[in-house]
Design an enzyme around this catalytic site. Structure first.
Site, short mmCIF file in Angstrom:
data_model
loop_
_atom_site.label_atom_id
_atom_site.label_comp_id
_atom_site.label_asym_id
_atom_site.label_seq_id
_atom_site.Cartn_x
_atom_site.Cartn_y
_atom_site.Cartn_z
N ARG A 1 31.61 -27.20 24.25
CA ARG A 1 32.53 -26.57 23.30
C ARG A 1 31.87 -26.33 21.94
NH1 ARG A 1 37.95 -26.96 25.01
NH2 ARG A 1 38.58 -26.49 22.90
N GLU B 1 23.45 -13.65 27.26
CA GLU B 1 23.99 -14.94 26.87
C GLU B 1 22.96 -16.06 26.95
OE1 GLU B 1 28.65 -15.49 27.87
OE2 GLU B 1 27.39 -15.10 29.61
N LYS C 1 32.00 -22.64 24.94
CA LYS C 1 32.69 -22.31 26.17
C LYS C 1 34.08 -21.73 25.92
CE LYS C 1 33.19 -22.25 30.65
NZ LYS C 1 32.41 -21.30 31.44
N LYS D 1 25.45 -11.74 31.16
CA LYS D 1 24.85 -13.02 31.54
C LYS D 1 23.42 -13.13 31.03
CE LYS D 1 28.12 -15.07 33.24
NZ LYS D 1 28.79 -14.42 32.14
N GLU E 1 28.79 -7.19 33.54
CA GLU E 1 28.77 -8.65 33.61
C GLU E 1 27.34 -9.17 33.78
OE1 GLU E 1 29.90 -12.72 33.99
OE2 GLU E 1 30.67 -10.97 32.92
N TRP F 1 31.06 -26.30 16.67
CA TRP F 1 30.62 -24.91 16.70
C TRP F 1 31.04 -24.33 15.36
CZ3 TRP F 1 32.78 -19.97 16.36
CH2 TRP F 1 31.95 -18.93 16.77
N CYS G 1 35.40 -26.31 18.73
CA CYS G 1 34.70 -27.59 18.65
C CYS G 1 35.29 -28.54 19.68
CB CYS G 1 34.85 -28.18 17.25
SG CYS G 1 34.34 -27.06 15.93
N ASN H 1 39.43 -29.12 15.27
CA ASN H 1 39.03 -27.94 16.03
C ASN H 1 39.99 -26.82 15.66
OD1 ASN H 1 38.12 -26.07 17.93
ND2 ASN H 1 39.41 -26.90 19.55
N GLY H 2 39.47 -25.69 15.19
CA GLY H 2 40.33 -24.58 14.80
C GLY H 2 39.93 -24.04 13.44
N HIS I 1 23.09 10.44 29.75
CA HIS I 1 23.76 10.84 28.51
C HIS I 1 23.30 9.98 27.34
CE1 HIS I 1 26.44 13.71 30.47
NE2 HIS I 1 26.57 12.83 31.44
#
Length: 613
Positions: free
Chosen positions: A27, A493, A608, A490, A486, A74, A2, A100-101, A509
């Site tokens: 965040r 996301e 983030k 992206k 990657e 968040w 957060c 936050n946490g 395979h």
């Protein structure tokens, strides 16, 4: 994960808090709220949704105050709604707290408090903490500062908090453990935030609060800091090296697009001062004392999460290729739970954009206990990883606000290339001519990235053709296999399209069963490496009616003639090609997401900086 912000001084706290929350919204953006003290009472405004929704509510009420705290969430404990939004209150309404946490033992504390008559309205661990502080004040008859210290001695977990008390218009208390917190110092005013982005507009003098430290912040006094064991701590004031322009969009529609276009500069900044322009010698001052130990290491273990993990995979290829040292790349989230074998001859390299990734920090702690040498690669000066590692290297990417990481990835790869080349010099596993050739090619990368960015319009047209796809397959080999991973990440996301990255040879395979004319396949088909084999993989996709987008080198008519869409990039050595092949994939995911109407900078369910496990 957060964002928290606080202000105390002589200005209007409400406008400062709202602006600060907007800067911190990367965040978390499930809900938002602020609390201020006015007329001996605490007034709170909070809502589900974004900071813009909060601003609409506050606009309906003319409110001002010289002290306040704000939060953008968040969600961890409890779904995102108005009740679970921060700030949270003590039972008697005398305290307001933002957090936050995660408080891991909140359930046991909650049960104990309920047995004393405390009643809770939310599902959050945060409300339990503020009730605990209230309980301690009531029973011990002590100050808020001391009560916070007592309470935090009882909790297990991570936190960055600000607490304020009804009637105290000049003072609040802040504390941290495992989650970042920075204090900005003005003239008879203080700013507190999860990172420096809400502060830089007002002051360049900051204190980075350390783990286990609690600060009493009074606008009329110097900051008082203690640790949980009641030891007085002398504050260390630093100059904040951050430009306000770096955290603005600068004319771009989204931070992500701006940050994609910043990569020629950020790559150059990461190399600046680290390659001697005359001798071409690499100078990595951050790990100078450990260079010989790295060169003599039994192995290097890279720990990271998400995009940083993909950079680590490229690092594995490069370090093993150049320096001939065995490398293992581990998900930090799994590393600490599988009883890994680590000894004092191992180098553990932690990679994190923010330097605050909780899983990576936990992996560092475990490796330290086992005697390994810990190095860090991160972007944020003064972050937890920068402080907890034995040595390390900053990427100098500049602030990255977009949740989907772009320039952080390329600068991490640059650092890993520089490390690999330096180690290869130390242990003699790369000839001098090969070394100098690679350095010269590396110095050309910023200008080549600029060339790639010039084909943005072509990539946008390709994106239009595939914006309605529901699945994508990304294929690469060798150095470009991690780039395929990657690229798929992206797309997932920010556009919410399911995508998978595979080594191209692995397609047959299993994944080949998925291919049809509705499954676009992105193939990285540069001329170096396993070029002929990649062409065979392309033919396998074509034979099954698959649509192919290929990343190819300029002038490659062979692949261009057999694929549906091609994106040409400049030639470069295979080892450096990920720095170029990655750029079109960033742009492709960006344009598809925009065309689908997605919130590119704030994708759903993501934040983030992942400061919780």
């Amino acid at each position: 994960m957060c964002g928290i912000v606080g202000y105390i001084g002589n200005k209007d706290a409400v406008s400062i808090l709202l602006k600060g929350l907007q800067r911190l919204e990367y965040r978390g953006y499930d809900s938002a709220g602020i609390a201020c003290i006015k007329k001996n009472s605490i007034q709170v405004y909070k809502t589900k949704g974004k900071v813009s929704d909060l601003k609409k509510i506050i606009a309906e009420d003319s409110m001002s105050s010289p002290i306040g705290i704000g939060h953008t969430r968040w969600a961890t404990h409890g779904p995102p709604n108005q009740i679970n939004a921060h700030p949270h209150f003590s039972g008697d309404g005398s305290l307001a707290l933002i957090h936050n946490g995660i408080i891991e033992n909140y359930s046991a504390i909650k049960s104990a408090l309920e047995s004393k008559g405390h009643k809770f309205v939310s599902e959050t661990d945060t409300e339990v903490l503020v009730h605990l502080i209230e309980d301690i004040i009531r029973n011990e008859k002590i100050s808020l500062f001391e009560a916070v210290r007592f309470a935090l001695d009882e909790v297990i977990g991570a936190y960055a908090i600000i607490v304020m008390q009804k009637g105290k218009i000049d003072e609040f208390v802040a504390a941290r453990k495992g989650s970042p917190l920075v204090i900005g110092i003005g003239r008879n005013e203080y700013y507190v935030a999860s990172d420096a982005t809400p502060i830089v507009e007002y002051t360049n003098n900051v204190i980075y609060l350390q783990d286990g430290h609690i600060a009493r912040i009074n606008k009329n006094e110097n900051i008082e800091i203690k640790n949980i064991k009641n030891k007085n701590i002398t504050p260390y004031i630093q100059e904040l090296k951050l430009n306000i322009d770096a955290i603005e969009k600068g004319g771009f529609n989204h931070f992500m697009l701006k940050e994609i276009y910043e990569q020629p500069t950020s790559i150059q900044d990461t190399m600046r001062g680290r390659i001697d322009p005359v001798t071409k010698e690499i100078k990595l001052g951050g790990i100078l004392e450990y260079q010989q130990k790295i060169a003599n290491a039994n192995r290097i273990i890279i720990v990271a999460c998400g995009t940083s993990w993909h950079a680590g995979l490229i690092g594995e290829y490069i370090i093993e290729d150049f320096a001939r040292i065995p490398v293992e790349v581990e998900y930090a989230s799994e590393f600490r739970y599988r009883n890994p074998i680590i000894n004092s001859n191992d180098i553990v390299l932690a990679i994190s954009q923010s330097g605050e990734t909780a899983d990576t920090l936990a992996a560092i702690s475990l490796a330290k206990e086992k005697g390994a040498t810990i190095l860090g690669v991160c972007n944020v000066v003064g972050s937890s990883i920068a402080r907890l590692t034995h040595a390390g290297i900053y990427t100098h990417a500049g602030p990255e606000i977009g949740v989907a990481s772009t320039k952080a990835f390329t600068t991490q790869v640059i650092v890993l290339i520089l490390m690999a080349l330096k180690i290869s010099q130390k242990n003699g596993n790369l000839t001098l001519s090969d070394y100098h050739q690679l350095i010269c090619e590396l110095e050309l990368i910023p200008s080549k990235v600029k060339e790639v960015l010039k084909i943005n319009d072509r990539i946008k047209k390709i994106a239009f053709e595939f914006k309605d796809a529901t699945n994508f397959l990304y294929l690469g080999r060798g150095y470009n296999f991690p780039v395929a991973l990657e690229g798929a990440l992206k797309l997932k996301e920010i556009s919410y399209i399911h995508a998978e990255g595979y080594p191209a040879a692995e397609m047959k395979h299993g994944p080949i069963a998925l291919i049809d004319d509705k499954m676009p396949t992105v193939v990285i088909a540069t001329k170096k490496g396993n070029y002929e084999k990649v062409i065979s993989n392309i033919q396998e996709v074509k034979a099954r009616g698959g649509k192919i987008i290929a990343i190819i080198n300029q002038g490659d008519e062979v692949v261009n003639d057999i694929v549906d869409y091609s994106i040409e990039i400049p030639n470069s050595p295979d080892e450096l090609s990920p720095l170029l092949t990655n750029i079109p994939l960033q742009l492709l995911s960006y344009h598809i997401a925009v065309l689908r109407g997605c919130n590119v900078d704030q994708p759903r369910n993501l934040a983030k900086s992942v400061t919780v496990e």
